[in-house]
Design a protein around this motif. Structure first.
Motif, mmCIF file in Angstrom:
data_model
loop_
_atom_site.group_PDB
_atom_site.id
_atom_site.type_symbol
_atom_site.label_atom_id
_atom_site.label_comp_id
_atom_site.label_asym_id
_atom_site.label_seq_id
_atom_site.Cartn_x
_atom_site.Cartn_y
_atom_site.Cartn_z
ATOM 1 N N UNK A 236 -3.443 -11.987 -5.282
ATOM 2 C CA UNK A 236 -2.417 -13.005 -5.436
ATOM 3 C C UNK A 236 -2.301 -13.815 -4.138
ATOM 4 N N UNK A 237 -2.482 -13.111 -3.032
ATOM 5 C CA UNK A 237 -2.385 -13.742 -1.723
ATOM 6 C C UNK A 237 -3.315 -14.941 -1.627
ATOM 7 N N UNK B 41 -2.315 -17.864 -3.730
ATOM 8 C CA UNK B 41 -1.191 -18.592 -3.166
ATOM 9 C C UNK B 41 -1.660 -19.492 -2.028
ATOM 10 N N UNK B 42 -2.591 -18.935 -1.237
ATOM 11 C CA UNK B 42 -3.051 -19.711 -0.088
ATOM 12 C C UNK B 42 -3.771 -20.968 -0.565
ATOM 13 N N UNK C 272 -1.285 -23.484 -1.771
ATOM 14 C CA UNK C 272 -0.633 -24.156 -0.660
ATOM 15 C C UNK C 272 -1.537 -25.225 -0.059
#
Lengths: 359, 455
Positions: free
Chosen positions: B2-3, B6-7, B10
């Motif tokens: 998920x990290x 998300x990055x 962004x």
């Protein structure tokens, strides 16, 4: 073997198709972003005049030099020509040389920006374009104060409208109204509310409360101007901030709160142990949005302050339309771009760290 | 993972924002060819009279302040009645001079033939001369002698008549006849007198229970209007004209410093502190609400102050601005002209339209119906005009002796000169510095901008 080869050819074909499908997007990007930006970069190295038949010449980095050069000069104490003794004023403070006599004038002239003392010596900080340095400082101060206030207030509002109460939907819709109003319109509205006599809301209010004389010039006095801008922006954009944070809150599963409640965690403890850490990614996105937006603030400054205080963007506009210095205006555009780029990179780095922590 | 997602998300967001920024920057910096088409949209064509083949269409970019647009459209109708085969469209433009200039510059940058006739401010002929035709070549020579010589001179750049004068403006002192009577004063003739009267009136009125009373209002915001006001103070005190017609920088002189310091003393005493944020309309709002005894403003405020919604109707009059050490008051010259674009497809017809709109009959209608000051001298003796605006006659001298801002001498840098000047004066008014320091610095700024010598 054979099937593998076939597969990789298929993959290649698919890859080619994928590239072909990307072409329209690339072309659009090229036309609407890369080309204008390249043009701006190029123009920033020329002395081009806007709407003029004057020959455009390549001037190298002159525009950047005249925007950003700064210098520090020491101010010597004045000496009485008769007695050769250092001069003091009536209050016993030493009299220093005047900055205008000290700052260099060739090849470009430096103007006085600030005077300061260090280790008992007096110095003057000179800049070639005091207005632009002021504009950068104004914009940064505006950005930091407005974004911090918006984040704090927005978080509070988001927490309130996240809880269950009657009329929640209506409240959520109503709270977006300030954000939906066109900035120029809301700026005009604030102009009336901040009027320097009792036709203005704030002067009437303060007068009724017994403070102020009913004639406070919010938009004309240099101490209050910037804070008035922050107030207008906070009023306008807090709902947007709240909306982004609310969206983040809704992704946090209720089970976590239920489990915490069973374990006996107080609401405050729940906020700091569950809501806040899990909200961080959403908060970071909201911060990026607002910071980059605030750095290029134009409309509020242009409508309310015109040419008495500049933001970076209104100074850019003034140089382009007012003074028709297209080359210089382009250089300002590039400087703004670099500053914003710096902020963006900083945020991505910060966000990366945050993400690792949560993972 | 998920990290990672998300990055990426962004990053994508940031890129989108950056692209938005570029487009925003590019919009103002880059002369996108389609841009000039946009401002043309709000055009309000004046009754297109059945267009036939061979019709010539002329577009006039004109102001829309108060009754301006209405009057210009009526004049366009009259021209079309007299000249079948010509269609005259009137394009309304922004109210603020600075915004209007921005719009015009976009047309010029694109060398657009969209607009044929431009309404231009009295300070623009020098800066914009290269975009206009010489009206002397289109028959203006026959009528130009009827107009005020000072304005004609202002509109002539290197022997070329850039624009035909249309209406003029000059700074006036508005005063309350009832107040002066109450305190037994004559209209002030010097700034010192004005100060004394103002102080007395302010004390009296505040004691009488009007805490909002401020006595003297004028234009102190950081904008072109302050250049006009400050030039009036300085000129009336024998302090020169900022930059002289023979291109010498004269601003840093004791007379100029004295009067600007004096004016800074008004802020917060006889004028409100907020006056450093006032434009024409802010001053008029206070005045028309009955909360001031004196106002510096242009003639347009006269008919509005006589209006039904005005608290001062029937209780005020106008006089020349007070004098300083020179012994005579000075009024800054304002006003608007009509110029014909060099990029027009039909410059002959366009020039005909411009000269028609600025002729005796049309200026008379504007003077009678809109109380706009004509530029034709004979109109100041016309009975109908004088009946509509009596002060035109009594203040004739003010209008013909108005002081021009140094726009022709400093072209094409007038705007930069004026901005440096009003920002400098503004910093004195707000108390950030004093006039001695400010003008010492300003003198060098002006030298950087213009390259002229310091006197």
């Amino acid at each position: 073997m054979g099937s593998k080869k076939k597969h990789s050819e298929l993959a290649k074909r698919e890859e080619r198709t994928a590239y072909k499908l990307l072409i329209p997007a690339l072309v659009i990007l090229l036309v609407i972003a890369i080309y204008p930006l390249g043009q701006v970069f190029y123009t920033s190295f020329t002395n081009r005049q806007f709407a003029s038949s004057q020959e455009t010449e390549f001037v190298g980095v002159d525009n950047y030099k005249s925007l950003l050069s700064m210098t520090v000069q020491k101010l010597e104490q004045e000496v009485d020509p008769d007695t050769n003794q250092p001069l003091f004023d009536e209050e016993g403070n030493p009299v220093y040389e005047r900055p205008i006599a000290v700052l260099p004038r060739e090849p470009i002239r430096y103007r006085e920006y600030k005077q300061f003392s260090l280790f008992g010596n007096s110095y003057v900080l000179g800049a070639t374009d005091v207005d632009f340095i002021d504009a950068i400082f104004n914009t940064l101060l505006f950005t930091v104060s407005s974004v911090v206030l918006e984040l704090t207030l927005g978080l509070g509002i988001a927490l309130v409208v996240h809880s269950n109460f009657k009329g929640r939907g209506a409240t959520r819709t109503a709270m977006l109204i300030p954000w939906a109003v066109i900035t120029v319109v809301s700026a005009r509205m604030w102009e009336w509310m901040l009027a320097p006599n009792r036709t203005g809301f704030f002067n009437t209010l303060l007068d009724a409360m017994g403070t102020g004389n009913g004639r406070i010039a919010f938009l004309a006095s240099s101490d209050l101007q910037l804070w008035a801008m922050v107030a207008v922006d906070v009023w306008k954009t807090t709902p947007f901030m709240a909306l982004l944070l609310l969206a983040g809150m809704q992704t946090i599963p209720d089970e976590l709160y239920e489990a915490a409640a069973i374990d006996g965690a107080s609401p405050v403890k729940q906020f700091f142990s569950i809501t806040f850490p899990l909200l961080k990614p959403a908060m970071a996105v909201a911060l990026i949005f607002r910071t980059l937006d605030a750095l290029r603030v134009f409309d509020v400054f242009q409508v309310l302050l015109g040419q008495s205080q500049y933001s970076m963007a209104t100074y850019n506009y003034f140089q382009l339309i007012g003074n028709r210095n297209m080359g210089l205006a382009s250089a300002i555009g590039v400087v703004i771009f670099i500053i914003i780029f710096g902020f963006a990179i900083g945020y991505i780095k910060m966000l990366g760290v945050d993400m690792d922590e949560t993972a | 993972m998920r990290t990672n997602k998300m990055r990426w998300l962004t990053l994508l967001l940031v890129i989108m924002l950056m692209v938005g920024l570029l487009a925003g920057c590019g919009g103002t910096e880059d002369p996108a060819p389609e841009e000039p088409a946009e401002p043309a949209e709000p055009a309000e064509p004046a009754e297109p009279s059945e267009p036939a083949a061979g019709d010539v269409s002329i577009t006039v970019a004109a102001g829309a302040v108060g009754q301006e647009l209405e009057l210009t459209q009526a004049a366009a109708e009259r021209f079309m009645d007299e000249n079948p085969g010509v269609i005259v469209n009137v394009l309304d433009t922004p109210d603020l001079a600075q915004d209007r200039l921005g719009l015009y510059l976009q047309f010029f940058e694109a060398q657009s033939s969209e607009v044929d006739v431009y309404q231009i401010d009295v300070i623009w002929p020098g800066d914009l001369a290269e975009h206009f035709v010489d009206l002397n070549e289109y028959g203006a020579g026959d009528v130009i002698d009827e107009h005020f010589p000072a304005i004609v001179e202002n509109n002539t750049v290197d022997g070329k008549l850039v624009a035909i004068p249309w209406f003029t403006d000059a700074g006036l002192l508005y005063y309350r006849t009832d107040m002066l009577e109450k305190y037994d004063f004559e209209p002030p003739t010097t700034w010192d007198e004005l100060e004394e009267q103002a102080a007395a009136i302010q004390e009296g009125e505040r004691a009488d229970g009007n805490p909002d009373f401020v006595v003297f209002v004028w234009q102190g915001d950081s904008y072109e209007g302050l250049t006009c006001d400050a030039l009036e103070w300085i000129s009336s005190n024998d302090g020169g004209n900022i930059i002289s017609p023979d291109r010498m920088i004269t601003i840093n002189n004791p007379k100029a410093i004295e009067i600007v310091d004096q004016a800074a003393g008004w802020v917060g005493t006889i004028s409100p502190t907020g006056v450093t944020g006032f434009g024409e309309e802010d001053a008029r709002a206070v005045w028309q609400g009955g909360n001031a005894a004196f106002m510096r403003n242009w003639p347009y405020a006269y008919s509005l102050s006589q209006g039904a919604d005005s608290a001062v109707a029937g209780n005020f009059d106008v006089s020349p601005l007070p004098a300083g050490d020179s012994g005579a008051g000075a009024a800054t010259l304002g006003g608007w002209q009509l110029a014909v674009s060099k990029y027009s497809e039909n410059p002959e017809v366009a020039a005909e339209v411009a000269l028609f709109m600025a002729n005796y009959d049309n200026q008379k209608i504007r003077a009678v119906e809109g109380s706009m000051n004509p530029t034709i001298m004979a109109l100041y003796e016309d009975d109908e005009v004088l009946e509509a605006s009596p002060f035109f006659g009594s203040l004739y001298d003010v209008f013909i002796n108005a002081v021009a801002r140094p726009s022709t001498a400093t072209a094409p840098n007038y705007n930069a000169v004026s901005t440096a000047f009003f920002r400098s004066v503004h910093s004195v008014l707000t108390g950030d510095t004093d006039a001695t320091t400010a003008f010492e610095e300003l003198e060098l700024d002006l030298q950087d901008i213009t390259g002229f010598d310091i006197e």
